[in-house]
Each structure stands twice: as C-alpha cells, then as structure tokens.
Design a protein around this motif. Structure first.
Motif, mmCIF file in Angstrom:
data_model
loop_
_atom_site.group_PDB
_atom_site.id
_atom_site.type_symbol
_atom_site.label_atom_id
_atom_site.label_comp_id
_atom_site.label_asym_id
_atom_site.label_seq_id
_atom_site.Cartn_x
_atom_site.Cartn_y
_atom_site.Cartn_z
ATOM 1 N N SER A 1 0.870 -1.176 0.000
ATOM 2 C CA SER A 1 0.000 0.000 0.000
ATOM 3 C C SER A 1 0.910 1.229 0.000
ATOM 4 O O SER A 1 2.097 1.129 0.321
ATOM 5 C CB SER A 1 -0.874 -0.037 1.266
ATOM 6 N N ARG B 1 -4.399 1.783 3.038
ATOM 7 C CA ARG B 1 -5.440 2.070 2.035
ATOM 8 C C ARG B 1 -4.976 1.666 0.651
ATOM 9 O O ARG B 1 -3.783 1.730 0.342
ATOM 10 C CB ARG B 1 -5.775 3.571 2.074
ATOM 11 N N GLU C 1 -6.115 1.885 -3.641
ATOM 12 C CA GLU C 1 -6.939 2.545 -4.652
ATOM 13 C C GLU C 1 -8.264 1.792 -4.820
ATOM 14 O O GLU C 1 -8.252 0.571 -4.993
ATOM 15 C CB GLU C 1 -6.149 2.526 -5.978
ATOM 16 N N GLY C 2 -9.364 2.511 -4.705
ATOM 17 C CA GLY C 2 -10.676 1.897 -4.961
ATOM 18 C C GLY C 2 -11.096 0.884 -3.912
ATOM 19 O O GLY C 2 -11.915 0.005 -4.195
ATOM 20 N N ASP C 3 -10.548 0.973 -2.680
ATOM 21 C CA ASP C 3 -10.906 -0.035 -1.659
ATOM 22 C C ASP C 3 -12.270 0.221 -1.025
ATOM 23 O O ASP C 3 -12.754 -0.583 -0.218
ATOM 24 C CB ASP C 3 -9.807 -0.183 -0.592
#
Ligand code: 5GP
Ligand code: ZN
Length: 136
Positions: free
Chosen positions: A78, A105, A107-109
C-alpha cells in the motif's frame, strides 16, 4: 487493568500477531482488519482514551507510528494509510484502552470516510464562539 483485553495482550495472556514491541509501546494486527495489515498501536500502560493519555505517552506513540506505519503499508503493498482514533463509545470506541488504528489504504478499496456538509449562514461563527470560550 484487570478486565481489559489489551492489557491482557500486553501481559501475554491473550495471543496476538505482534508487529512491534518496546518498553512503552505494543503494535499488533487487528483481529478483524478493515484492510490487510490493519495494525493497532497501544501504550503498554492502561489509559482509557486520548484525554487520559499523558502528553509524553502521546509523543512516544506518534514517534513509534512514524516508524511502524511505513513498514506496515510497504508490507501489504500500500502507499497510504488512515490513522484512526475512536475516542469514546459514541465515536465507535469498543475497547477502553487507548489505541490508534493504522489502516493501509488501496486505490478503490471503498473505505471512504464520512462525508461533510457546509455550515449554514452564521452557524460556524456561533459554534466557534462556544468552543473558543471553553478552551482552557
Ligand atoms: P475500537 O472500535 O475500540 O476503536 O477498536 C477496537 C479494535 O480492536 C477493533 O478493530 C477490533 O477488531 C480489535 N480487537 C478487539 N479484540 C481484539 C483482540 O482480542 N485481538 C486483536 N488483535 N484485536 C482485537
Ligand atoms: Zn488496558
């Protein structure tokens, strides 16, 4: 504290996946991760919440988070994280031993935080007046 799950983890009475430990701080994987690598960082001594936490402990915890978080996020590939602190039951604090969540985090989680709304006319000023007068 006797009935505290995190004190039991500190004492080794409950197992955990230990990420980091020193004399003052313990970090371990959250048992129910929001994302892989979700790590809890706690003071070894028991304080209920941020307001009970002495400043020196807060400084130590922040220093350790700055050391641990880059490894946590790299380890799960990440590039960013949220540092969450739920202070008080109504704010979602379930365990009454102060802790910070490092949540990697992706991307797009879909883990977006809450959405804000703008203040109405004069609302910010009224609230500000009350808050400012209560700062000691
Ligand atoms: P809070 O809601 O108090 O901010 O967060 C408490 C966190 O502790 C939750 O994310 C929950 O999954 C985690 N947790 C609760 N019990 C245990 C446990 O026994 N072991 C571990 N590793 N995490 C726990
Ligand atoms: Zn405790």
């Amino acid at each position: 504290m006797e009935d505290c799950i995190f004190c039991k983890i500190v004492k080794g009475e409950i197992p955990c996946h230990k990420v980091y430990e020193d004399d003052d701080v313990l970090a371990f994987l959250d048992i129910s991760p929001v994302n892989p690598g979700h790590t809890l960082v706690i003071p070894k001594r028991h304080y209920a919440d941020l307001l009970e936490l002495p400043e020196v402990e807060a400084q130590t915890l922040i220093a350790r988070i700055k050391k641990i978080a880059p490894a946590v996020i790299s380890g799960v590939e990440s590039k960013a994280f949220n540092l969450n602190l739920n202070n008080g039951k109504i704010a979602g604090q379930e365990v009454g031993h102060f802790h910070w969540h490092i949540v990697p985090r992706f991307e797009g989680d879909g883990r977006e935080l809450w959405h804000g709304r703008p203040y109405g006319e004069g609302e910010a000023e009224a609230i500000l007046e009350k808050i400012k007068n209560l700062i000691k």
